[in-house]
Design a protein around this motif. Structure first.
Motif, PDB file in Angstrom:
ATOM      1  N   ILE B 108      49.522  40.291  13.013  1.00 11.41           N
ATOM      2  CA  ILE B 108      48.846  41.353  12.270  1.00 11.41           C
ATOM      3  C   ILE B 108      48.697  42.601  13.141  1.00 11.41           C
ATOM      4  O   ILE B 108      48.989  43.717  12.709  1.00 11.41           O
ATOM      5  CB  ILE B 108      47.470  40.871  11.754  1.00 11.41           C
ATOM      6  N   LEU B 111      51.987  44.448  13.570  1.00 18.90           N
ATOM      7  CA  LEU B 111      52.375  45.220  12.385  1.00 18.90           C
ATOM      8  C   LEU B 111      51.489  46.453  12.226  1.00 18.90           C
ATOM      9  O   LEU B 111      51.955  47.523  11.840  1.00 18.90           O
ATOM     10  CB  LEU B 111      52.290  44.338  11.132  1.00 18.90           C
ATOM     11  N   LEU B 112      50.202  46.292  12.543  1.00 21.22           N
ATOM     12  CA  LEU B 112      49.268  47.409  12.367  1.00 21.22           C
ATOM     13  C   LEU B 112      49.413  48.460  13.461  1.00 21.22           C
ATOM     14  O   LEU B 112      49.002  49.604  13.286  1.00 21.22           O
ATOM     15  CB  LEU B 112      47.824  46.902  12.347  1.00 21.22           C
ATOM     16  N   LYS B 114      52.062  49.751  14.417  1.00 22.51           N
ATOM     17  CA  LYS B 114      53.113  50.710  14.069  1.00 22.51           C
ATOM     18  C   LYS B 114      52.513  51.851  13.246  1.00 22.51           C
ATOM     19  O   LYS B 114      51.416  51.727  12.702  1.00 22.51           O
ATOM     20  CB  LYS B 114      54.213  49.991  13.283  1.00 22.51           C
ATOM     21  N   ASP B 115      53.273  52.915  13.202  1.00 22.10           N
ATOM     22  CA  ASP B 115      52.788  54.123  12.554  1.00 22.10           C
ATOM     23  C   ASP B 115      53.000  54.008  11.041  1.00 22.10           C
ATOM     24  O   ASP B 115      53.984  54.488  10.494  1.00 22.10           O
ATOM     25  CB  ASP B 115      53.555  55.323  13.140  1.00 22.10           C
ATOM     26  N   ILE B 116      52.091  53.324  10.358  1.00 18.83           N
ATOM     27  CA  ILE B 116      52.290  53.085   8.929  1.00 18.83           C
ATOM     28  C   ILE B 116      51.165  53.711   8.105  1.00 18.83           C
ATOM     29  O   ILE B 116      50.107  54.050   8.641  1.00 18.83           O
ATOM     30  CB  ILE B 116      52.324  51.568   8.613  1.00 18.83           C
ATOM     31  N   ALA B 117      51.411  53.820   6.820  1.00 21.58           N
ATOM     32  CA  ALA B 117      50.394  54.365   5.916  1.00 21.58           C
ATOM     33  C   ALA B 117      49.305  53.327   5.662  1.00 21.58           C
ATOM     34  O   ALA B 117      49.515  52.124   5.862  1.00 21.58           O
ATOM     35  CB  ALA B 117      51.061  54.768   4.603  1.00 21.58           C
ATOM     36  N   PHE B 118      48.150  53.776   5.221  1.00 20.31           N
ATOM     37  CA  PHE B 118      47.000  52.916   4.841  1.00 20.31           C
ATOM     38  C   PHE B 118      46.483  52.038   5.989  1.00 20.31           C
ATOM     39  O   PHE B 118      45.871  51.013   5.753  1.00 20.31           O
ATOM     40  CB  PHE B 118      47.354  51.992   3.659  1.00 20.31           C
ATOM     41  N   TYR B 122      43.897  48.765   5.821  1.00 17.28           N
ATOM     42  CA  TYR B 122      44.235  47.408   6.259  1.00 17.28           C
ATOM     43  C   TYR B 122      43.198  46.888   7.251  1.00 17.28           C
ATOM     44  O   TYR B 122      42.760  45.741   7.177  1.00 17.28           O
ATOM     45  CB  TYR B 122      45.614  47.376   6.930  1.00 17.28           C
TER      46      TYR B 122
END
Lengths: 276, 310
Positions: B108, B111-112, B114-118, B122
């Motif tokens: 987790i 994955l978090l 990384k430069d991701i939306a939302f 999360y």
């Protein structure tokens, strides 16, 4: 383009993981809105057509009388937090502002006691409470809770006070302020965030504890929520819809408090506050 | 302001005795309340438990009385097969739960990171299991695991993983895994947050230069991220092992150590001996063993912390 695909994959994985992670919470919430007939129907009715918000009302005011354990827990946890801070703050102050013989040993003892399982102390404490006729009193639970929250509170406050500049106190003492006055006027206001974090920690710990009331309390009107919730599971017919409503009611205060301090806990545990 | 002339005031040797209790110059008064409290509430019970562990003291058998039997309890304990089974079970249960928390938590966090939306959303959702009181979690999971109406059975039947309803907390193997899964669930957010903090501390340049060299995601993970995360992982897993080992609030409401001892860890065993069969001597002996195990873990934790700092 590959970046978008990559992100899509990440979101898909995260959504899958979070679906698993939040599954029991969804079940808890969905069940808390069912009728008694509905919880024992198969297949389960995930989204009840008529959400029974009245369950929450019944849990609080009805036969289940959840307001009582809730208020017991509130009372116990508040006093635990206050006493913990009253004892922990001066100790943490001494550990950051003075150097003395046995300082490191003391810090290590604090660390060791923080890691204790209550089971190690509980037999001795039980006999102590028995000897002083304190079984079935709030006092017994509160002071026992303090024994388990105090080391961590010292640890957290020690970590916090280290970063409050010593010069401010020195300046005050040059201006003729006594040390105690300096602590009250300067250090306590400056460390208010640290104090609230440590007290929230103590509050949460005693709110969550099961073992201590399990052993010290046999009167049902004195039960805190942790005991009230598990006692209910042991019975023949479990009113799961009301149980889940009660579970949610007991989670909300903790969730709100926790949201303020969660980051600090990780720092506290990982920063090696004990190392000097 | 004359702050520069202010220096920590040190007592002169001749005046030291007078200043022993002075709040201006000595730490004694500040430490005293905590020390007295800890002596009564921690020191005394530990002494008491160690003493009890050398006695025969069964409250339900007053005819036997209380007698000092030296290492008798320890000999009985260490020669009993059941005790070693409990030790092994506790070890397996703790490792299973800690490994699960570490792996899922790391996944987790990875994955978090990384430069991701939302991302914030999360993280907010991630914290839910953490804020759930242990007892509430145990109660909720008990309902999820319910053999007749449990939602877990429904999901697994719908997805054709199982054909008929399973009484999860009724079978030895399934109860063992089910209690561990509940414990994992509670611990995953802490692990994920620690790992996330660790991952965000990795210098961006390191990853960028690896990107320029054309390293694949797997290679970056294997040769850069994992080695850098090793110290923080050791500290976090040791701490988590201590908490998991102590876990009473999960097992007791779920299974009370059953079925047929399948989830009886050392903590549950010590509780049952002291407050179930009222064999205080034996309960105390197990408590002392637990104390020694936790002491070892704590020393390891402190060493790892110090290594990480330097």
């Amino acid at each position: 383009m590959t970046k978008n695909l990559n992100h899509l994959f990440i979101h898909a994985t995260l959504l899958f993981l979070f679906a698993l992670l939040l599954f029991p919470v969804v079940v808890m919430f969905s069940t808390s809105l069912q009728t008694f007939e509905n919880i024992f129907s198969w297949p389960p009715d995930w989204i009840p057509a008529n959400p029974q918000w009245v369950n929450y009302f019944n849990v609080w005011f009805g036969d289940y009388q959840f307001s009582l354990p809730f208020l017991n827990s509130l009372f116990i946890s508040t006093f635990t937090a206050v006493i913990t801070i009253v004892l922990a703050f001066p100790a943490a102050y001494a550990l950051t502002r003075f150097t003395f013989f046995g300082q490191n040993a003391l810090l290590f003892i604090v660390l060791v006691t923080q890691m204790f399982s209550p089971i190690v102390l509980i037999v001795g404490l039980y006999q102590l409470m028995q000897a002083y006729n304190l079984l079935n009193t709030y006092t017994a639970i509160i002071i026992t809770n303090c024994a388990f929250t105090l080391p961590m509170a010292v640890w957290l406050l020690h970590g916090y006070l280290k970063n409050v500049p010593f010069e401010l106190e020195q300046a005050a003492s040059v201006d003729g302020c006594s040390r105690i006055k300096g602590i009250i006027k300067i250090i306590i206001p400056l460390s208010a965030p640290g104090i609230s974090m440590a007290s929230i920690y103590a509050f949460i710990m005693s709110w969550n504890d099961l073992l201590i009331p399990l052993i010290f309390i046999s009167k049902s009107e004195m039960r805190p929520i942790s005991l009230a919730l598990t006692d209910f599971v042991g019975q023949n017919v479990i009113y799961w819809h009301e149980m889940m409503a009660a579970s949610i009611i007991s989670t909300v205060p903790i969730a709100v408090m926790f949201s303020f301090v969660q980051k600090y806990f990780i720092k506290g545990f990982m920063s090696g506050a004990v190392k000097e | 302001m004359k702050t520069e002339v202010a220096k920590p005031i040190k007592p002169l040797p001749s005046e030291k005795g007078r200043w022993r209790f002075s709040p201006e110059h000595s730490p004694v008064l500040y430490l005293l309340p905590m020390l007295l409290f800890m002596a009564v509430m921690v020191g005394y019970p530990i002494g008491r438990v160690i003493y009890l562990s050398f006695t025969q003291n069964i409250l339900t058998r007053p005819d036997l009385g209380v007698s000092f039997i030296g290492l008798g309890n320890y000999l009985n304990l260490f020669t009993s097969v059941e005790f070693w089974e409990t030790v092994l079970r506790t070890g397996l249960w703790t490792s299973l739960s800690v490994i699960g928390k570490t792996l899922v938590g790391f996944l987790i966090a990875w994955l978090l990171a990384k430069d991701i939306a939302f991302k914030k959303f999360y993280i907010l959702l991630l914290l839910i299991p953490w804020v759930t009181p242990m007892v509430v979690a145990a109660v909720a999971w008990r309902w999820v695991y319910d053999g007749q109406f449990g939602m877990l059975n429904w999901i697994l039947i719908q997805s054709h993983i199982i054909n008929e309803q399973v009484i999860w907390l009724g079978g030895k193997m399934s109860a063992f895994f089910a209690t561990a899964a509940t414990d994992m669930w509670l611990g995953i957010p802490f692990m994920a947050m620690v790992f996330l903090a660790g991952l965000q501390a990795i210098p961006v340049e390191l990853i960028e230069s690896a990107d320029i060299d054309g390293a694949s995601s797997f290679h970056k993970l294997r040769y850069i991220i994992l080695p850098l995360m090793k110290p923080i992982t050791l500290v976090a897993t040791t701490l988590s092992a201590i908490w998991t080992f102590n876990s009473f609030g999960v097992i007791w409401p779920l299974t009370r150590g059953g079925p047929v001892n399948a989830t009886e860890t050392l903590i549950v065993d010590a509780y049952k001996r002291s407050f179930g069969s009222f064999d205080l001597g034996m309960g105390a002996t197990i408590a002392v063993v637990i104390f020694l195990i936790l002491l070892m873990f704590t020393i390891a934790y402190k060493r790892l912390l110090m290594k990480q700092e330097s």
